[in-house]
Design a protein around this motif. Sequence first.
Motif, mmCIF file in Angstrom:
data_model
loop_
_atom_site.group_PDB
_atom_site.id
_atom_site.type_symbol
_atom_site.label_atom_id
_atom_site.label_comp_id
_atom_site.label_asym_id
_atom_site.label_seq_id
_atom_site.Cartn_x
_atom_site.Cartn_y
_atom_site.Cartn_z
ATOM 1 N N SER A 91 0.859 -1.173 0.000
ATOM 2 C CA SER A 91 0.000 0.000 0.000
ATOM 3 C C SER A 91 0.900 1.229 0.000
ATOM 4 O O SER A 91 2.116 1.123 0.135
ATOM 5 C CB SER A 91 -0.949 -0.001 1.203
ATOM 6 N N GLN A 93 1.656 5.343 1.363
ATOM 7 C CA GLN A 93 1.413 6.379 2.358
ATOM 8 C C GLN A 93 2.120 7.648 1.901
ATOM 9 O O GLN A 93 3.157 7.578 1.254
ATOM 10 C CB GLN A 93 1.978 5.982 3.728
ATOM 11 N N ASP A 95 4.229 10.881 2.865
ATOM 12 C CA ASP A 95 5.109 11.441 3.892
ATOM 13 C C ASP A 95 5.500 12.828 3.427
ATOM 14 O O ASP A 95 6.494 13.004 2.731
ATOM 15 C CB ASP A 95 6.339 10.553 4.084
ATOM 16 N N LYS A 99 5.695 9.945 -1.731
ATOM 17 C CA LYS A 99 4.803 8.790 -1.713
ATOM 18 C C LYS A 99 5.648 7.559 -1.382
ATOM 19 O O LYS A 99 6.572 7.230 -2.126
ATOM 20 C CB LYS A 99 4.138 8.642 -3.076
ATOM 21 N N LYS A 107 2.543 -1.580 8.104
ATOM 22 C CA LYS A 107 2.768 -0.179 7.685
ATOM 23 C C LYS A 107 4.237 0.242 7.775
ATOM 24 O O LYS A 107 4.531 1.410 7.966
ATOM 25 C CB LYS A 107 1.916 0.785 8.513
#
Length: 112
Positions: A91, A93, A95, A99, A107
């Motif tokens: 997946s 996220q 920051d 990306k 995670k």
Amino acid sequence: MKKSIETVTKFRTGDEVVVIAGKDIGKKGTVQKISKFNNKAIISGVNMMKKHTKPNPQLGETGGIVEKEAAINLSNVAIWNPKKKKADRISFQMDGDKKLRVYSSDKKEIKS
């Protein structure tokens, strides 16, 4: 004029992956090459095939049966999570403005 459709893959060269479907189920290897146009990848040590080659004396190649990797569909592989010691999903996220690719289960950022 045809437009080329390019799919976005979550995998990158150098990622360690595990096969989750097909004849080589359970085998691990690293991604050597990704073809974004037909959604396939070449993974070291997975989906081995035999190719019969002719000798070419001009190039110094000997003939015979060569074993090499064939492409495998990206839907049949999953990224290997070394902390959990099992296959995982990828997946994303954000920051700040970067990306990051992260493992879905814990995670943590994927180091490539």
